[in-house]
Design a protein around this motif. Structure first.
Motif, PDB file in Angstrom:
ATOM      1  N   UNK A 237       0.965  -1.313   0.055  1.00 56.70           N
ATOM      2  CA  UNK A 237      -0.006  -0.032   0.035  1.00 56.70           C
ATOM      3  C   UNK A 237       0.972   1.143   0.031  1.00 56.70           C
ATOM      4  N   UNK A 238       0.407   2.597   0.176  1.00 54.36           N
ATOM      5  CA  UNK A 238       0.774   3.598   0.247  1.00 54.36           C
ATOM      6  C   UNK A 238       1.347   4.010   1.712  1.00 54.36           C
ATOM      7  N   UNK A 239       0.836   3.342   2.580  1.00 56.21           N
ATOM      8  CA  UNK A 239       1.159   3.183   3.951  1.00 56.21           C
ATOM      9  C   UNK A 239       1.012   1.805   4.602  1.00 56.21           C
ATOM     10  N   UNK A 240       2.389   1.301   4.704  1.00 58.35           N
ATOM     11  CA  UNK A 240       2.126  -0.152   5.077  1.00 58.35           C
ATOM     12  C   UNK A 240       2.627  -0.404   6.653  1.00 58.35           C
ATOM     13  N   UNK A 241       1.978  -0.688   7.503  1.00 62.05           N
ATOM     14  CA  UNK A 241       2.178  -1.306   8.838  1.00 62.05           C
ATOM     15  C   UNK A 241       2.231  -2.683   9.103  1.00 62.05           C
ATOM     16  N   UNK A 242       3.417  -3.232   9.106  1.00 56.91           N
ATOM     17  CA  UNK A 242       3.936  -4.570   9.058  1.00 56.91           C
ATOM     18  C   UNK A 242       4.193  -5.288  10.345  1.00 56.91           C
ATOM     19  N   UNK A 243       3.240  -6.036  11.140  1.00 56.38           N
ATOM     20  CA  UNK A 243       3.529  -6.801  12.062  1.00 56.38           C
ATOM     21  C   UNK A 243       4.270  -5.945  13.262  1.00 56.38           C
ATOM     22  N   UNK A 244       3.710  -4.698  13.414  1.00 57.53           N
ATOM     23  CA  UNK A 244       4.155  -3.862  14.351  1.00 57.53           C
ATOM     24  C   UNK A 244       3.662  -4.193  15.820  1.00 57.53           C
TER      25      UNK A 244
END
Length: 371
Positions: A2-9
């Motif tokens: 995506x434009x903003x990716x929040x991955x496994x945070x």
């Protein structure tokens, strides 16, 4: 991607983990709302996107660029706070352009950007005033103008309307939605108000205890809640939840409950799934929205399974366009939503119409929806 990716945070304070493996991908131009009760982790997540809080594990990417450890000033994000955070000694115009000035933007460009944003937000007549001379709604517009003038990649809103009165909140909600439709900007918006979440968002992330409970469109969240928390948190009035027993009656699955008189009431479930059938003979939790319980004349004409349910009316609450009616089912209050002119009276029996197409079932132990 995506434009903003929040991955496994994740986010931990010492040994205490307050955010647990959050995975969200936001497309360009999306309006994502993080909603949940106080302490659920939504503001912490927003601050991590902004760079105001560090990340314990995982990564956050904007436009495919990893933001872990990147200073907030270098993320090209703009944040609108609950407290407005305006400089009291500066005029509105100076507040709006201060960030541009700090970044070395030439004055002619600053002035043009300020004029464009002031026109967009309809605050041209306020540019020479100080924040102390403004109403709450005007201050919020100035705070938004300060964010807009920078043309950032992502806008972050942290409960921006919570300090406003009820009517002004509704007005500003509309203005923010118009702004998003006009500019097509990417927005992540934090609120504890589920009405704000439903009306503003293209997608909602419902959070509780540091977990994303469900991520989906407002319609998906409302019609098909993933669990009992989402079902009861989203919607006003809240979804009715009743403990019922599933039994086979004449070859069809029925949800059995009791009315105000303590006698059995049976609600047929058409086209029951195999998952539902597996709970035959067991207690489950039935969830049904107030608008799915009404008077026969007001029932949805497109519904395939309207079940008649005779019960005693408890309390009636006229609310302008609607009348809310409380009755007793399964030993607890159950709210129906009816037309303003529905002929329903406290203490009298009434033939309710229950749209069982809209009913959802939950496992009483896990509280997850039964698919």
């Amino acid at each position: 991607m995506g434009f903003l990716d929040i991955n496994n945070v994740t986010k931990s304070y010492g040994a205490v983990e307050v955010l647990h493996k959050v995975d969200i991908s936001v497309e360009e131009g999306e309006f994502l709302v993080l909603v949940g009760p106080s302490g659920c982790g939504k503001s912490t997540l927003l601050n991590m996107i902004a760079g105001l809080e560090g990340i314990s594990s995982g990564e956050i990417k904007i436009k495919d660029r990893v933001m872990n450890g990147v200073h907030p000033s270098r993320r090209n994000i703009a944040m609108v706070f609950q407290s407005y955070a305006l400089y009291p000694n500066m005029t509105v115009g100076q507040n709006i352009t201060f960030g541009l000035e700090m970044h070395g933007t030439p004055k002619p460009e600053r002035d043009k950007a300020m004029a464009d944003v002031a026109k967009l937000l309809q605050i041209e007549n306020l540019l020479t005033r100080k924040p102390g001379q403004l109403s709450g709604g005007q201050r919020q517009r100035v705070a938004m103008g300060r964010a807009l003038v920078r043309n950032p990649d992502v806008f972050l809103f942290d409960e921006p309307l919570s300090n406003l009165d009820a009517k002004l909140r509704v007005d500003m909600r509309t203005e923010i939605k118009k702004l998003h439709q006009k500019l097509g900007t990417t927005i992540v918006y934090v609120t504890h108000d589920q009405i704000e979440a439903m009306t503003l968002s293209t997608r909602i992330a419902v959070m509780y205890n540091g977990y994303v409970q469900q991520l989906g469109t407002p319609k998906e969240i409302y019609d098909n809640p993933a669990n009992l928390f989402v079902a009861t948190f989203m919607g006003s009035p809240a979804m009715n939840v009743l403990t019922v027993r599933l039994e086979d009656r004449n070859g069809a699955l029925h949800a059995l409950t009791t009315g105000a008189d303590g006698q059995e009431r049976a609600l047929r479930i058409d086209n029951a799934s195999a998952a539902y059938a597996a709970y035959k003979g067991r207690e489950v939790i039935l969830g049904i929205r107030p608008e799915a319980i009404t008077d026969p004349e007001g029932a949805d004409r497109n519904a395939r399974n309207i079940q008649a349910l005779t019960n005693t009316v408890g309390v009636t609450e006229p609310a302008g366009a609607d009348t809310f009616v409380t009755m007793t089912l399964a030993g607890k209050d159950c709210i129906a939503r009816m037309r303003a002119d529905a002929d329903v009276r406290s203490g009298q029996p009434f033939d309710f119409a229950v749209n069982m197409d809209k009913a959802v079932l939950f496992d009483p132990k896990t509280e997850d929806r039964i698919a």
